[in-house]
Design an enzyme around this catalytic site. Structure first.
Site, PDB file in Angstrom:
ATOM      1  N   GLU A 251      -3.677  -0.314   8.222  1.00 54.12           N
ATOM      2  CA  GLU A 251      -2.533   0.185   9.007  1.00 54.12           C
ATOM      3  C   GLU A 251      -2.613  -0.370  10.411  1.00 54.12           C
ATOM      4  O   GLU A 251      -3.696  -0.414  11.008  1.00 54.12           O
ATOM      5  CB  GLU A 251      -2.533   1.719   9.135  1.00 54.12           C
TER       6      GLU A 251
ATOM      7  N   TYR B  48      -4.538   1.567  15.875  1.00 51.28           N
ATOM      8  CA  TYR B  48      -3.289   1.687  16.640  1.00 51.28           C
ATOM      9  C   TYR B  48      -3.449   1.455  18.130  1.00 51.28           C
ATOM     10  O   TYR B  48      -2.616   0.847  18.765  1.00 51.28           O
ATOM     11  CB  TYR B  48      -2.648   3.067  16.407  1.00 51.28           C
TER      12      TYR B  48
ATOM     13  N   ASN C  59      -7.666   1.422   9.981  1.00 48.46           N
ATOM     14  CA  ASN C  59      -6.351   1.708  10.567  1.00 48.46           C
ATOM     15  C   ASN C  59      -6.509   1.689  12.083  1.00 48.46           C
ATOM     16  O   ASN C  59      -7.243   2.514  12.643  1.00 48.46           O
ATOM     17  CB  ASN C  59      -5.850   3.099  10.151  1.00 48.46           C
TER      18      ASN C  59
ATOM     19  N   GLU D 213      -7.708   8.351   6.445  1.00 47.84           N
ATOM     20  CA  GLU D 213      -8.048   8.918   7.751  1.00 47.84           C
ATOM     21  C   GLU D 213      -8.626  10.332   7.693  1.00 47.84           C
ATOM     22  O   GLU D 213      -8.025  11.289   8.198  1.00 47.84           O
ATOM     23  CB  GLU D 213      -6.823   8.882   8.679  1.00 47.84           C
TER      24      GLU D 213
ATOM     25  N   ARG E 162       0.851  -1.195   0.000  1.00 56.65           N
ATOM     26  CA  ARG E 162       0.000   0.000   0.000  1.00 56.65           C
ATOM     27  C   ARG E 162       0.885   1.244   0.000  1.00 56.65           C
ATOM     28  O   ARG E 162       1.731   1.396   0.888  1.00 56.65           O
ATOM     29  CB  ARG E 162      -0.907  -0.004   1.237  1.00 56.65           C
TER      30      ARG E 162
ATOM     31  N   HIS F 259      -3.199  11.023   1.013  1.00 56.33           N
ATOM     32  CA  HIS F 259      -2.792  10.683   2.384  1.00 56.33           C
ATOM     33  C   HIS F 259      -2.202  11.956   3.022  1.00 56.33           C
ATOM     34  O   HIS F 259      -0.987  12.131   3.069  1.00 56.33           O
ATOM     35  CB  HIS F 259      -1.772   9.539   2.344  1.00 56.33           C
TER      36      HIS F 259
HETATM   37  C1  GAL Z   1      -1.681   7.170  10.849  1.00 59.38           C
HETATM   38  C2  GAL Z   1      -1.245   7.726   9.528  1.00 59.38           C
HETATM   39  C3  GAL Z   1       0.122   7.291   9.100  1.00 59.38           C
HETATM   40  C4  GAL Z   1       1.113   7.162  10.235  1.00 59.38           C
HETATM   41  C5  GAL Z   1       0.511   6.453  11.423  1.00 59.38           C
HETATM   42  C6  GAL Z   1       1.396   6.351  12.635  1.00 59.38           C
HETATM   43  O1  GAL Z   1      -2.600   8.015  11.451  1.00 59.38           O
HETATM   44  O2  GAL Z   1      -2.136   7.351   8.522  1.00 59.38           O
HETATM   45  O3  GAL Z   1       0.556   8.175   8.094  1.00 59.38           O
HETATM   46  O4  GAL Z   1       1.733   8.320  10.506  1.00 59.38           O
HETATM   47  O5  GAL Z   1      -0.678   7.075  11.813  1.00 59.38           O
HETATM   48  O6  GAL Z   1       1.269   7.430  13.479  1.00 59.38           O
END
Ligand code: GAL
Length: 488
Positions: free
Chosen positions: A384, A318, A316, A174, A84, A129
């Site tokens: 992500e 995290y 995405n 995002e 990607r 992006h």
């Molecule tokens: C996401 C973003 C990425 C990267 C990642 C880690 O929000 O799409 O570009 O920076 O966070 O912080």
């Protein structure tokens, strides 16, 4: 439904997409090479003012514009089946419009796409992006409805130019981050601060732009090109701070509605914002003496246009948060005060190299189940997910690999035990890179990049080597290896 033990395997489904992700501004460099136009991150970083760690910029970054072959080597070393990346809009169309087309930009992305395909790696292309062309921002950017049409022309141009080979498109990465950080809090480019209005307006225009670009594909390209179009939606997982508190439970629901729901409900359910969002913002707007809600409304025609405009769900993920109800004073005008929810990091959750990222792999499983139940059981690609090291990274990042393993275990549980249709996983990120306002101080790469060396050499972390094993066997464990039970 069979349990994992009955299935007796740690295999991922056949054809599972194994990928890594990057974004143009974070890796390419070549900010003014070969006729590229300026984008909002070029402007934002060049303005200095300590908004970015040590006033660093993406001018050079990983040098991928000239070092693409090095990136390709990394991708091949991992054995990825998908990659990607994003197109730098202003590298292709320097002022954002098709009025002037930069052939050198087309050549670069043709090279990337063709060499991926020659190596049996499927390209997944994000159109935008975070790096809006500056010329488009100068005309109002996402604050302005005109940008919807400009984006649609850009998307159309990309489908025409690359769509014979690219079958997976992500329109916008995002929108939540762009809206909130770019147009409300001003922390990200373009640095606009318009609390309580800017984010809602920007999001509204992005949703319409996405939908329009989806329809353009469906009407004019899909039959011939047979590809898919979606949007990458980010979200935390959230749970009530006090599971017995009704207020905390409501705050958690609000939090998720203003996060994943803000974009997923219109696109996957009915073309409109979550009810909670509409009620809260309208009530608070009224209390502030406004005639209309600060959250814009979609017309019926727009709702019909937006509903159903994603061929799968790109998530995405995290981190997670515990949510505690809080009160915000009536005259406070911002998304955050509208949500009235305090985000708490459980002190038991491990942190990685970046302060906001509490490591909560099981939060992903819960979020996947929530998406399945709330947004009509879509096919999901995790586009992500990652864990950062800080400024002093270790190549033998054993602990980081443990986090990855735990996350992949949770994904398998989601597939096997919760019946969530997860079809792929893209690790963020292929390379250490320019991490927005954290500059180069935060390292998300599977490959280390030595930014002090002009040749920007790439070296695999332990995580890269371990990830490649999983990719190769399409299974979490190899013969004789064990990981946590998949049974609960
Ligand atoms: C996401 C973003 C990425 C990267 C990642 C880690 O929000 O799409 O570009 O920076 O966070 O912080």
């Amino acid at each position: 439904m069979a349990t994992a033990e009955q299935l007796n395997c740690y295999d991922f489904p056949k054809g599972f997409a194994w990928g890594a992700a990057t974004a143009a501004y974070q890796i390419e460099g070549g900010w003014d090479a070969d006729g590229k136009g300026l984008n909002v991150w070029d402007t934002f970083t060049h303005q200095g003012g300590d908004r970015v760690f040590k006033n660093q910029t993406g001018d050079v970054a990983c040098g991928s514009y000239t070092l693409w072959e090095e990136d390709l080597k990394c991708i091949k070393q991992l054995g990825l089946t998908y990659y990607r990346f994003s197109i730098s809009w202003s590298r292709l169309l320097p002022d954002g419009t098709t009025g002037f087309i930069n052939q050198k930009g087309i050549d670069y992305y043709n090279k990337v796409i063709n060499s991926l395909l020659e190596n049996n790696i499927i390209p997944v292309v994000t159109l935008y992006h975070f790096d809006l062309p500056q010329a488009v921002e100068d005309q109002g950017g996402w604050n302005c409805e005109k940008t919807i049409e400009i984006f649609n022309h850009y998307a159309q141009f990309c489908y025409e130019t690359f769509g014979d080979r690219v079958k997976f498109w992500i329109t916008i990465n995002e929108p939540h981050v762009v809206a909130k950080l770019g147009y409300e809090e001003g922390l990200f480019a373009p640095g606009k601060k318009e609390p309580g209005l800017g984010a809602y307006r920007a999001a509204h225009n992005m949703l319409k732009a996405h939908a329009k670009a989806w329809h353009t594909y469906k009407n004019d390209f899909k039959n011939k090109q047979k590809g898919f179009v979606s949007i990458a939606i980010d979200s935390d997982w959230a749970e009530p701070y006090d599971p017995n508190s009704e207020k905390d439970k409501e705050a958690t629901e609000r939090y998720l509605s203003f996060y994943v729901g803000w974009f997923a409900k219109p696109i996957f359910v009915d073309g409109d914002y979550p009810e909670i969002m509409k009620t809260v913002v309208s009530k608070r707007s009224k209390a502030q003496g406004l005639q209309t809600s600060r959250l814009p409304e979609f017309t019926n025609e727009e709702k019909n246009m937006i509903k159903g405009t994603a061929d799968f769900f790109c998530l995405n993920y995290y981190t997670s948060r515990k949510i505690r109800h809080c009160t915000s004073s009536a005259d406070e005008s911002s998304c955050t005060s509208d949500i009235a929810a305090e985000r708490i990091k459980d002190p038991d959750w491990p942190e990685c190299g970046v302060e906001w990222l509490a490591v909560v792999p099981w939060g992903l499983r819960k979020l996947l189940a929530y998406i399945k139940d709330t947004f009509g059981n879509p096919t999901i690609y995790i586009t992500e997910n990652g864990f950062a090291q800080n400024e002093s990274p270790v190549i033998k990042d054993v602990q980081r690999w443990t986090y990855f393993q735990e996350t992949l275990t949770e994904i398998l549980k989601a597939i096997r035990l919760d019946d969530v249709d997860v079809k792929g996983y893209f690790c963020w990120c292929l390379l250490d890179n320019f991490e927005w306002i954290s500059g180069f101080s935060v390292r998300f790469g599977l490959f280390h990049v030595d930014f002090d060396n002009a040749e920007l050499p790439r070296t695999p972390y332990h995580s890269a080597i371990e990830y490649s094993k999983i990719v190769k066997r399409n299974a979490l464990t190899g013969p004789g290896e064990t990981v946590a039970s998949l049974n609960n």
